[in-house]
Design a protein around this motif. Structure first.
Motif, PDB file in Angstrom:
ATOM      1  N   SER A  66       0.866  -1.169   0.000  1.00  9.83           N
ATOM      2  CA  SER A  66       0.000   0.000   0.000  1.00  9.83           C
ATOM      3  C   SER A  66       0.906   1.223   0.000  1.00  9.83           C
ATOM      4  CB  SER A  66      -0.918   0.003   1.231  1.00  9.83           C
ATOM      5  OG  SER A  66      -0.166   0.278   2.401  1.00  9.83           O
ATOM      6  N   LYS A  67       0.315   2.399   0.129  1.00 14.57           N
ATOM      7  CA  LYS A  67       1.122   3.607   0.154  1.00 14.57           C
ATOM      8  C   LYS A  67       2.003   3.664   1.399  1.00 14.57           C
ATOM      9  CE  LYS A  67       0.707   8.530  -0.636  1.00 14.57           C
ATOM     10  NZ  LYS A  67      -0.179   9.645  -0.910  1.00 14.57           N
ATOM     11  N   ARG A  68       1.625   2.955   2.452  1.00 12.36           N
ATOM     12  CA  ARG A  68       2.347   3.029   3.728  1.00 12.36           C
ATOM     13  C   ARG A  68       2.999   1.730   4.173  1.00 12.36           C
ATOM     14  NH1 ARG A  68       0.096   7.061   8.030  1.00 12.36           N
ATOM     15  NH2 ARG A  68       0.011   8.900   6.731  1.00 12.36           N
ATOM     16  N   THR A  69       2.858   0.647   3.454  1.00 18.79           N
ATOM     17  CA  THR A  69       3.462  -0.617   3.884  1.00 18.79           C
ATOM     18  C   THR A  69       4.132  -1.311   2.704  1.00 18.79           C
ATOM     19  OG1 THR A  69       1.390  -1.824   3.543  1.00 18.79           O
ATOM     20  CG2 THR A  69       1.826  -0.990   5.766  1.00 18.79           C
ATOM     21  N   SER A  70       5.265  -1.946   2.991  1.00 20.99           N
ATOM     22  CA  SER A  70       6.035  -2.632   1.955  1.00 20.99           C
ATOM     23  C   SER A  70       6.706  -3.874   2.525  1.00 20.99           C
ATOM     24  CB  SER A  70       7.134  -1.708   1.407  1.00 20.99           C
ATOM     25  OG  SER A  70       6.609  -0.519   0.910  1.00 20.99           O
ATOM     26  N   LEU A  71       6.944  -4.838   1.664  1.00 26.84           N
ATOM     27  CA  LEU A  71       7.775  -5.996   1.979  1.00 26.84           C
ATOM     28  C   LEU A  71       9.130  -5.776   1.323  1.00 26.84           C
ATOM     29  CD1 LEU A  71       5.235  -8.885   1.288  1.00 26.84           C
ATOM     30  CD2 LEU A  71       5.862  -7.894   3.496  1.00 26.84           C
ATOM     31  N   THR A  72      10.202  -6.245   1.975  1.00 23.34           N
ATOM     32  CA  THR A  72      11.546  -6.034   1.436  1.00 23.34           C
ATOM     33  C   THR A  72      12.348  -7.336   1.411  1.00 23.34           C
ATOM     34  OG1 THR A  72      12.531  -5.501   3.585  1.00 23.34           O
ATOM     35  CG2 THR A  72      11.618  -3.662   2.315  1.00 23.34           C
ATOM     36  N   LEU A  73      13.253  -7.416   0.454  1.00 24.56           N
ATOM     37  CA  LEU A  73      14.287  -8.446   0.381  1.00 24.56           C
ATOM     38  C   LEU A  73      15.605  -7.713   0.160  1.00 24.56           C
ATOM     39  CD1 LEU A  73      12.646 -11.103  -1.957  1.00 24.56           C
ATOM     40  CD2 LEU A  73      12.968 -11.266   0.518  1.00 24.56           C
ATOM     41  N   THR A  74      16.600  -7.991   1.017  1.00 23.86           N
ATOM     42  CA  THR A  74      17.868  -7.269   0.955  1.00 23.86           C
ATOM     43  C   THR A  74      19.031  -8.249   0.939  1.00 23.86           C
ATOM     44  OG1 THR A  74      16.864  -5.504   2.282  1.00 23.86           O
ATOM     45  CG2 THR A  74      19.261  -5.467   2.059  1.00 23.86           C
ATOM     46  N   THR A  75      20.007  -7.985   0.074  1.00 23.33           N
ATOM     47  CA  THR A  75      21.253  -8.737   0.064  1.00 23.33           C
ATOM     48  C   THR A  75      22.381  -7.778  -0.320  1.00 23.33           C
ATOM     49  OG1 THR A  75      22.367 -10.752  -0.659  1.00 23.33           O
ATOM     50  CG2 THR A  75      21.128  -9.530  -2.337  1.00 23.33           C
ATOM     51  N   GLY A  76      23.608  -8.246  -0.229  1.00 26.69           N
ATOM     52  CA  GLY A  76      24.756  -7.403  -0.561  1.00 26.69           C
ATOM     53  C   GLY A  76      26.032  -8.008  -0.014  1.00 26.69           C
ATOM     54  N   PHE A  77      26.909  -7.141   0.480  1.00 26.19           N
ATOM     55  CA  PHE A  77      28.160  -7.586   1.094  1.00 26.19           C
ATOM     56  C   PHE A  77      28.522  -6.597   2.186  1.00 26.19           C
ATOM     57  CE2 PHE A  77      32.770  -7.590   1.572  1.00 26.19           C
ATOM     58  CZ  PHE A  77      32.998  -8.943   1.785  1.00 26.19           C
ATOM     59  N   THR A  78      28.910  -7.119   3.344  1.00 34.06           N
ATOM     60  CA  THR A  78      29.366  -6.303   4.467  1.00 34.06           C
ATOM     61  C   THR A  78      30.704  -6.838   4.937  1.00 34.06           C
ATOM     62  OG1 THR A  78      27.112  -5.814   5.181  1.00 34.06           O
ATOM     63  CG2 THR A  78      28.845  -5.513   6.819  1.00 34.06           C
ATOM     64  N   ASN A  79      31.637  -5.936   5.258  1.00 33.15           N
ATOM     65  CA  ASN A  79      32.936  -6.346   5.775  1.00 33.15           C
ATOM     66  C   ASN A  79      33.150  -5.717   7.150  1.00 33.15           C
ATOM     67  OD1 ASN A  79      35.451  -7.824   4.719  1.00 33.15           O
ATOM     68  ND2 ASN A  79      36.280  -6.037   5.761  1.00 33.15           N
ATOM     69  N   LEU A  80      33.389  -6.557   8.149  1.00 28.67           N
ATOM     70  CA  LEU A  80      33.773  -6.100   9.487  1.00 28.67           C
ATOM     71  C   LEU A  80      35.289  -6.039   9.492  1.00 28.67           C
ATOM     72  CD1 LEU A  80      31.340  -8.400  11.467  1.00 28.67           C
ATOM     73  CD2 LEU A  80      31.139  -5.926  11.225  1.00 28.67           C
ATOM     74  N   PHE A  81      35.851  -4.861   9.767  1.00 27.60           N
ATOM     75  CA  PHE A  81      37.285  -4.667   9.627  1.00 27.60           C
ATOM     76  C   PHE A  81      38.053  -4.951  10.901  1.00 27.60           C
ATOM     77  CE2 PHE A  81      35.683  -2.411   5.993  1.00 27.60           C
ATOM     78  CZ  PHE A  81      36.610  -2.730   5.023  1.00 27.60           C
ATOM     79  N   LEU A  82      39.307  -5.272  10.694  1.00 26.96           N
ATOM     80  CA  LEU A  82      40.304  -5.674  11.671  1.00 26.96           C
ATOM     81  C   LEU A  82      40.103  -5.087  13.062  1.00 26.96           C
ATOM     82  CD1 LEU A  82      43.069  -7.178  11.914  1.00 26.96           C
ATOM     83  CD2 LEU A  82      44.126  -4.984  11.460  1.00 26.96           C
ATOM     84  N   GLY A  83      40.243  -5.961  14.021  1.00 25.09           N
ATOM     85  CA  GLY A  83      40.203  -5.553  15.410  1.00 25.09           C
ATOM     86  C   GLY A  83      41.215  -6.356  16.201  1.00 25.09           C
ATOM     87  N   LYS A  84      41.073  -6.371  17.503  1.00 20.91           N
ATOM     88  CA  LYS A  84      41.990  -7.116  18.376  1.00 20.91           C
ATOM     89  C   LYS A  84      41.166  -7.941  19.352  1.00 20.91           C
ATOM     90  CE  LYS A  84      45.873  -4.162  17.880  1.00 20.91           C
ATOM     91  NZ  LYS A  84      46.821  -4.788  17.052  1.00 20.91           N
TER      92      LYS A  84
END
Length: 173
Positions: A66-84
């Motif tokens: 509707s004008k106010r509600t939506s369904l979503t599908l999301t994909t991609g790539f995420t990188n968590l960078f170096l830590g200790k």
């Protein structure tokens, strides 16, 4: 950690429950359709010192119910960078592919929204082979082309979570 999850869930429930829908001809004649958004993400891990920051990109397919509600599908790539780790040893970067399904509800001027997504994160770099459950409540602003959102994202098996900002360009399909 559990308090933050409860607060995010409560805020999502409160904002969604206060959404009202007008019964007029515009609502009944709304053209349902698909949108595609291409976004960049940057985040700061909040639960551990294992990673310093994250960067990523995503593609989100949105179907407007509707004008106010939506369904979503999301994909991609995420990188968590170096830590200790706790002993000061370097930890390898962790790159993963998220696959999430969600629900978006607009609550103010048809531009501000709340979003809830759940799915899985598939580790793909540096010898990691875990798959994690992830969930991500968020809030955002969207117009015809721009979508800016802030979300909390929790990764069950990656020993961290994050607060992330997403800036995206969207268009009708």
């Amino acid at each position: 950690m559990r308090k933050l999850q409860f607060i995010c869930l409560a805020a999502f429930a409160f904002l969604y429950s206060n959404t009202t829908f007008a019964q007029d001809n515009a609502a009944t004649n709304y053209d349902q359709g698909f949108r595609l958004g291409i976004g960049l993400n940057g985040g700061i891990p909040t639960d551990s010192d294992d990673y310093d920051f994250s960067l990523g990109g995503d593609v989100r397919l949105q179907y407007d119910l509707s004008k106010r509600t939506s369904l979503t599908l999301t994909t991609g790539f995420t990188n968590l960078f170096l830590g200790k780790d706790d002993l000061g040893n370097n930890i390898k970067d962790l790159g993963f592919i998220p696959a999430k399904a969600g629900f978006k509800a607009f609550f103010w001027e048809d531009q501000f929204y709340v979003l809830g997504e759940v799915g899985a994160g598939f580790a793909v770099t540096n010898g990691y082979n875990d798959t994690t459950f992830l969930w991500a409540p968020g809030i955002g602003y969207a117009n015809k082309y721009i979508d800016i959102s802030l979300r909390y994202e929790d990764y069950d098996k990656f020993n961290t979570n994050q607060v992330a900002l997403r800036v995206a360009y969207g268009f009708d399909l």
